[in-house]
Design a protein around this motif. Structure first.
Motif, PDB file in Angstrom:
ATOM      1  N   GLN A  73     -36.916 -34.188   8.747  1.00  0.00           N
ATOM      2  CA  GLN A  73     -36.746 -34.486   7.318  1.00  0.00           C
ATOM      3  C   GLN A  73     -38.134 -34.667   6.693  1.00  0.00           C
ATOM      4  O   GLN A  73     -39.088 -35.041   7.370  1.00  0.00           O
ATOM      5  CB  GLN A  73     -35.938 -35.768   7.147  1.00  0.00           C
ATOM      6  CG  GLN A  73     -36.465 -36.930   7.989  1.00  0.00           C
ATOM      7  CD  GLN A  73     -35.589 -38.166   7.901  1.00  0.00           C
ATOM      8  OE1 GLN A  73     -34.680 -38.214   7.093  1.00  0.00           O
ATOM      9  NE2 GLN A  73     -35.871 -39.165   8.718  1.00  0.00           N
ATOM     10  N   SER A  95     -38.803 -36.933   4.645  1.00  0.00           N
ATOM     11  CA  SER A  95     -39.013 -38.360   4.353  1.00  0.00           C
ATOM     12  C   SER A  95     -40.246 -38.902   5.096  1.00  0.00           C
ATOM     13  O   SER A  95     -40.805 -39.934   4.701  1.00  0.00           O
ATOM     14  CB  SER A  95     -37.782 -39.174   4.729  1.00  0.00           C
ATOM     15  OG  SER A  95     -36.671 -38.728   3.992  1.00  0.00           O
ATOM     16  N   GLN A 114     -43.085 -39.617   2.795  1.00  0.00           N
ATOM     17  CA  GLN A 114     -43.058 -40.902   2.065  1.00  0.00           C
ATOM     18  C   GLN A 114     -43.943 -41.914   2.782  1.00  0.00           C
ATOM     19  O   GLN A 114     -44.755 -42.607   2.167  1.00  0.00           O
ATOM     20  CB  GLN A 114     -41.649 -41.506   2.071  1.00  0.00           C
ATOM     21  CG  GLN A 114     -40.607 -40.819   1.266  1.00  0.00           C
ATOM     22  CD  GLN A 114     -39.299 -41.611   1.384  1.00  0.00           C
ATOM     23  OE1 GLN A 114     -39.315 -42.842   1.461  1.00  0.00           O
ATOM     24  NE2 GLN A 114     -38.178 -40.919   1.386  1.00  0.00           N
ATOM     25  N   ARG A 138     -33.842 -28.664  12.520  1.00  0.00           N
ATOM     26  CA  ARG A 138     -32.718 -29.344  13.171  1.00  0.00           C
ATOM     27  C   ARG A 138     -31.966 -28.326  14.022  1.00  0.00           C
ATOM     28  O   ARG A 138     -31.703 -27.216  13.542  1.00  0.00           O
ATOM     29  CB  ARG A 138     -31.735 -29.903  12.123  1.00  0.00           C
ATOM     30  CG  ARG A 138     -32.366 -30.996  11.284  1.00  0.00           C
ATOM     31  CD  ARG A 138     -31.410 -31.515  10.225  1.00  0.00           C
ATOM     32  NE  ARG A 138     -32.159 -32.343   9.279  1.00  0.00           N
ATOM     33  CZ  ARG A 138     -31.652 -32.894   8.195  1.00  0.00           C
ATOM     34  NH1 ARG A 138     -30.373 -32.704   7.903  1.00  0.00           N
ATOM     35  NH2 ARG A 138     -32.392 -33.626   7.398  1.00  0.00           N
ATOM     36  N   GLN A 180     -36.978 -28.664   2.412  1.00  0.00           N
ATOM     37  CA  GLN A 180     -36.551 -29.808   1.603  1.00  0.00           C
ATOM     38  C   GLN A 180     -37.608 -30.147   0.556  1.00  0.00           C
ATOM     39  O   GLN A 180     -38.798 -29.886   0.757  1.00  0.00           O
ATOM     40  CB  GLN A 180     -36.382 -31.059   2.481  1.00  0.00           C
ATOM     41  CG  GLN A 180     -35.092 -31.109   3.276  1.00  0.00           C
ATOM     42  CD  GLN A 180     -34.899 -32.463   3.962  1.00  0.00           C
ATOM     43  OE1 GLN A 180     -35.861 -33.121   4.324  1.00  0.00           O
ATOM     44  NE2 GLN A 180     -33.650 -32.858   4.139  1.00  0.00           N
ATOM     45  N   GLU A 210     -38.827 -33.612  -1.055  1.00  0.00           N
ATOM     46  CA  GLU A 210     -38.730 -35.064  -1.020  1.00  0.00           C
ATOM     47  C   GLU A 210     -39.380 -35.603  -2.292  1.00  0.00           C
ATOM     48  O   GLU A 210     -40.419 -35.113  -2.711  1.00  0.00           O
ATOM     49  CB  GLU A 210     -39.530 -35.564   0.194  1.00  0.00           C
ATOM     50  CG  GLU A 210     -39.319 -37.008   0.516  1.00  0.00           C
ATOM     51  CD  GLU A 210     -38.017 -37.230   1.302  1.00  0.00           C
ATOM     52  OE1 GLU A 210     -37.425 -36.241   1.780  1.00  0.00           O
ATOM     53  OE2 GLU A 210     -37.615 -38.395   1.431  1.00  0.00           O
ATOM     54  N   PHE A 251     -28.300 -44.312   4.270  1.00  0.00           N
ATOM     55  CA  PHE A 251     -29.488 -43.833   4.984  1.00  0.00           C
ATOM     56  C   PHE A 251     -30.234 -45.074   5.438  1.00  0.00           C
ATOM     57  O   PHE A 251     -30.288 -46.062   4.696  1.00  0.00           O
ATOM     58  CB  PHE A 251     -30.396 -42.989   4.075  1.00  0.00           C
ATOM     59  CG  PHE A 251     -29.743 -41.729   3.586  1.00  0.00           C
ATOM     60  CD1 PHE A 251     -29.655 -40.607   4.404  1.00  0.00           C
ATOM     61  CD2 PHE A 251     -29.194 -41.671   2.311  1.00  0.00           C
ATOM     62  CE1 PHE A 251     -29.030 -39.448   3.954  1.00  0.00           C
ATOM     63  CE2 PHE A 251     -28.563 -40.526   1.852  1.00  0.00           C
ATOM     64  CZ  PHE A 251     -28.489 -39.401   2.681  1.00  0.00           C
ATOM     65  N   PHE A 294     -33.244 -45.800   5.558  1.00  0.00           N
ATOM     66  CA  PHE A 294     -34.475 -46.151   4.841  1.00  0.00           C
ATOM     67  C   PHE A 294     -34.264 -46.385   3.355  1.00  0.00           C
ATOM     68  O   PHE A 294     -35.239 -46.580   2.615  1.00  0.00           O
ATOM     69  CB  PHE A 294     -35.541 -45.073   5.071  1.00  0.00           C
ATOM     70  CG  PHE A 294     -34.981 -43.675   5.038  1.00  0.00           C
ATOM     71  CD1 PHE A 294     -34.446 -43.110   6.182  1.00  0.00           C
ATOM     72  CD2 PHE A 294     -34.981 -42.949   3.866  1.00  0.00           C
ATOM     73  CE1 PHE A 294     -33.903 -41.827   6.153  1.00  0.00           C
ATOM     74  CE2 PHE A 294     -34.455 -41.672   3.831  1.00  0.00           C
ATOM     75  CZ  PHE A 294     -33.918 -41.110   4.991  1.00  0.00           C
ATOM     76  N   THR A 295     -33.015 -46.315   2.872  1.00  0.00           N
ATOM     77  CA  THR A 295     -32.762 -46.644   1.466  1.00  0.00           C
ATOM     78  C   THR A 295     -31.616 -47.642   1.372  1.00  0.00           C
ATOM     79  O   THR A 295     -30.704 -47.639   2.187  1.00  0.00           O
ATOM     80  CB  THR A 295     -32.405 -45.382   0.645  1.00  0.00           C
ATOM     81  OG1 THR A 295     -31.427 -44.622   1.346  1.00  0.00           O
ATOM     82  CG2 THR A 295     -33.617 -44.523   0.380  1.00  0.00           C
ATOM     83  N   GLY A 302     -29.397 -36.347  -0.644  1.00  0.00           N
ATOM     84  CA  GLY A 302     -29.348 -37.783  -0.417  1.00  0.00           C
ATOM     85  C   GLY A 302     -30.449 -38.473  -1.202  1.00  0.00           C
ATOM     86  O   GLY A 302     -31.485 -37.894  -1.505  1.00  0.00           O
ATOM     87  N   ALA A 303     -30.197 -39.755  -1.536  1.00  0.00           N
ATOM     88  CA  ALA A 303     -31.194 -40.493  -2.310  1.00  0.00           C
ATOM     89  C   ALA A 303     -30.895 -41.987  -2.217  1.00  0.00           C
ATOM     90  O   ALA A 303     -29.911 -42.392  -1.603  1.00  0.00           O
ATOM     91  CB  ALA A 303     -31.164 -40.041  -3.763  1.00  0.00           C
ATOM     92  N   GLY A 304     -31.740 -42.778  -2.829  1.00  0.00           N
ATOM     93  CA  GLY A 304     -31.492 -44.216  -2.856  1.00  0.00           C
ATOM     94  C   GLY A 304     -32.742 -44.985  -3.220  1.00  0.00           C
ATOM     95  O   GLY A 304     -33.788 -44.402  -3.528  1.00  0.00           O
ATOM     96  N   ALA A 326     -36.202 -42.826  -3.679  1.00  0.00           N
ATOM     97  CA  ALA A 326     -36.569 -41.629  -2.925  1.00  0.00           C
ATOM     98  C   ALA A 326     -35.376 -40.693  -2.955  1.00  0.00           C
ATOM     99  O   ALA A 326     -34.230 -41.133  -3.088  1.00  0.00           O
ATOM    100  CB  ALA A 326     -36.909 -41.988  -1.485  1.00  0.00           C
ATOM    101  N   PHE A 327     -35.663 -39.400  -2.885  1.00  0.00           N
ATOM    102  CA  PHE A 327     -34.552 -38.439  -2.752  1.00  0.00           C
ATOM    103  C   PHE A 327     -35.008 -37.276  -1.881  1.00  0.00           C
ATOM    104  O   PHE A 327     -36.210 -37.038  -1.724  1.00  0.00           O
ATOM    105  CB  PHE A 327     -34.061 -37.944  -4.117  1.00  0.00           C
ATOM    106  CG  PHE A 327     -35.099 -37.187  -4.923  1.00  0.00           C
ATOM    107  CD1 PHE A 327     -35.361 -35.847  -4.683  1.00  0.00           C
ATOM    108  CD2 PHE A 327     -35.818 -37.832  -5.928  1.00  0.00           C
ATOM    109  CE1 PHE A 327     -36.313 -35.156  -5.439  1.00  0.00           C
ATOM    110  CE2 PHE A 327     -36.769 -37.153  -6.683  1.00  0.00           C
ATOM    111  CZ  PHE A 327     -37.012 -35.818  -6.434  1.00  0.00           C
ATOM    112  N   GLY A 328     -34.034 -36.611  -1.274  1.00  0.00           N
ATOM    113  CA  GLY A 328     -34.334 -35.440  -0.454  1.00  0.00           C
ATOM    114  C   GLY A 328     -33.325 -34.344  -0.749  1.00  0.00           C
ATOM    115  O   GLY A 328     -32.119 -34.560  -0.625  1.00  0.00           O
TER     116      GLY A 328
HETATM  117  N1  PHE Z   1     -34.027 -37.516   4.447  1.00  0.00           N
HETATM  118  C1  PHE Z   1     -32.620 -37.448   4.082  1.00  0.00           C
HETATM  119  C2  PHE Z   1     -31.990 -36.232   4.739  1.00  0.00           C
HETATM  120  O1  PHE Z   1     -32.703 -35.380   5.224  1.00  0.00           O
HETATM  121  C3  PHE Z   1     -32.446 -37.357   2.593  1.00  0.00           C
HETATM  122  C4  PHE Z   1     -32.945 -38.558   1.857  1.00  0.00           C
HETATM  123  C5  PHE Z   1     -34.224 -38.596   1.350  1.00  0.00           C
HETATM  124  C6  PHE Z   1     -32.111 -39.644   1.664  1.00  0.00           C
HETATM  125  C7  PHE Z   1     -34.686 -39.702   0.669  1.00  0.00           C
HETATM  126  C8  PHE Z   1     -32.559 -40.759   0.959  1.00  0.00           C
HETATM  127  C9  PHE Z   1     -33.836 -40.782   0.461  1.00  0.00           C
HETATM  128  O2  PHE Z   1     -30.780 -36.091   4.801  1.00  0.00           O
END
Ligand code: PHE
Length: 333
Positions: free
Chosen positions: A176, A178, A181, A202, A216, A218, A256, A258-259, A278-280, A301-303
C-alpha cells in the motif's frame, strides 16, 4: 521628361524586369536595382519630388507611392513564386504526401497519474515519492499493524527472499502507498499536505479486475483543525475535476488499523454509487509514533486505486489491458 512620365517609365521597366527574373538571385538583383534603399532607381526618383512645384507635389507624391506599392507587390509575388520547391529534386517528387511518422504516446496510466497530480496540486497537495521495496516498519508497524495481524501473512505479501536490510529485518514489495505517509511525517513537522502516487504489490489472483501489481494514490493532510468534512470536500473536488461531472461523496463505516474513524468512500456516478477507496482520520497512535502531538494536530488520509478511475473514464473493462503493451490498445489514448 516631367516627373509623372518618369514615374510611369520606371514602373514599366521595373515590372518587365520582375517578370523576366528566373531565379532567386535574379529577383534579388532586380530588387536592389529598382527598390534598393541606398541607391536604386526609386531613390533617384524620390529626388524629383523635391523639384516639383508646390501645386504638383501632392499629385506626384500620391503617384510615387502608388507606383512604389505596385512594384513592391509584384516583386514579392514573383519572389515567393521563385522560392517554391520545384516538383522534382534529384528524382524525388517532393509534392507526394509523406509517410506518417508514428509518434510514441504516454501510457494511459501515466496520463491519469499526471492528471491526478495536477488536480491535487491545484488543491494544495504536493507530490512525494516513496520506495517500492519497504521494510516492515513502514509497511506495517508504524501504520499500527502489529506482528500478529493477518495483513502481514507471507501469503498476502511479496516478501523478498534474499534481500535483508542492513538492520536485518525482512523486506517486501509495499502492499500500500500508506507507507509514504509514515516516511513524510517522520521527516517533516506538521502541517503536511501531500499525495503519493505509485505501484503497490499484492499476490492476488489475476483477473479482469485484479492484478498483483497496481497503482494507488495516497493523500495525507495533517494540520490543526482538519476534520472528516475536509476529507469529503477534497475527495469531492478531486473527483469532480477528474470526471467533469458534479459528483457526491458518501462515507460508509469501515476499519483500517491506521485510521480512526475509518471509512469506505463512495461517489455518485450517473445513477450509481461507486466505491472509490479507503480513508479516515489518522489514528492518534500513528501520529504519536512519528512524533506529532495528537492533541494539537489532526489529519485525514485516503488511498485510491488509480486503474479503476482510468477504466471508468474510458470504458475499459479489463485491467490486464494496461500491462500487456499491445500498441493497438495503447494507441487509442
Ligand atoms: N492503504 C489502504 C488500502 O490499501 C487504503 C487507505 C489509505 C485507508 C489511507 C485509509 C487511509 O486499502
Amino acid at each position: 521628361m516631367d516627373a509623372a512620365a518618369q514615374l510611369a517609365e520606371y514602373e514599366q521597366a521595373a515590372l518587365a524586369a520582375i517578370a523576366a527574373a528566373t531565379d532567386a538571385d535574379g529577383i534579388e538583383a532586380v530588387r536592389i536595382e529598382y527598390l534598393g534603399k541606398k541607391q536604386g532607381r526609386l531613390k533617384d526618383l524620390q529626388k524629383l519630388l523635391g523639384q516639383v512645384t508646390a501645386e504638383e507635389r501632392p499629385v506626384i507624391g500620391k503617384q510615387f507611392n502608388e507606383v512604389k506599392n505596385r512594384v513592391s507587390a509584384a516583386l514579392e509575388a514573383r519572389q515567393s513564386e521563385l522560392e517554391k520547391p520545384t516538383a522534382e529534386v534529384e528524382g524525388i517528387d517532393v509534392t507526394l504526401p509523406g509517410t506518417p511518422l508514428r509518434l510514441g504516446k504516454r501510457h494511459p496510466l501515466t496520463q491519469t497519474i499526471d492528471e491526478f497530480k495536477s488536480i491535487m496540486a491545484r488543491l494544495g497537495f504536493a507530490t512525494v515519492d516513496g520506495p517500492e521495496i519497504e521494510d516492515e516498519h513502514h509497511n506495517f508497524e508504524a501504520l499500527n499493524i502489529p506482528a500478529i495481524h493477518p495483513a502481514r501473512d507471507p501469503l498476502d505479501n511479496f516478501y523478498l527472499a534474499t534481500a535483508e536490510k542492513s538492520s536485518g529485518g525482512p523486506l517486501l514489495l509495499r502492499s500500500q502507498t500508506s507507507t509514504v505517509q509514515i516516511r513524510v511525517m517522520e521527516r517533516t513537522p506538521p502541517p503536511v499536505r501531500i499525495v503519493s502516487l505509485g505501484r503497490v504489490y499484492r499476490p492476488d489472483t489475476i483477473d479482469a479486475t485484479h492484478s498483483c501489481m497496481f497503482h494507488q494514490m495516497e493523500g495525507l493532510w495533517v494540520e490543526e483543525g482538519v476534520t472528516l468534512a475536509h476529507l469529503k470536500s477534497v475527495l469531492r473536488a478531486f473527483m469532480t475535476a477528474y470526471l467533469g461531472d458534479d459528483v457526491h461523496i458518501r462515507f460508509r463505516p469501515s476499519f483500517f488499523p491506521f485510521t480512526e474513524p475509518s471509512v469506505e468512500a463512495d461517489m455518485s456516478w450517473r445513477d450509481d454509487w461507486l466505491e472509490i477507496g479507503g480513508a479516515g482520520m489518522v489514528d492518534p497512535n500513528v501520529l504519536k509514533a512519528v512524533g506529532y502531538d495528537p492533541e494539537k494536530v489532526t489529519g485525514f488520509a485516503f488511498g485510491l486505486g488509480i486503474e479503476r478511475f482510468c477504466m471508468q473514464r474510458h470504458g475499459i473493462t479489463d485491467i490486464r489491458r494496461f500491462y500487456e503493451n499491445d500498441v493497438r490498445f495503447l494507441q487509442q489514448f
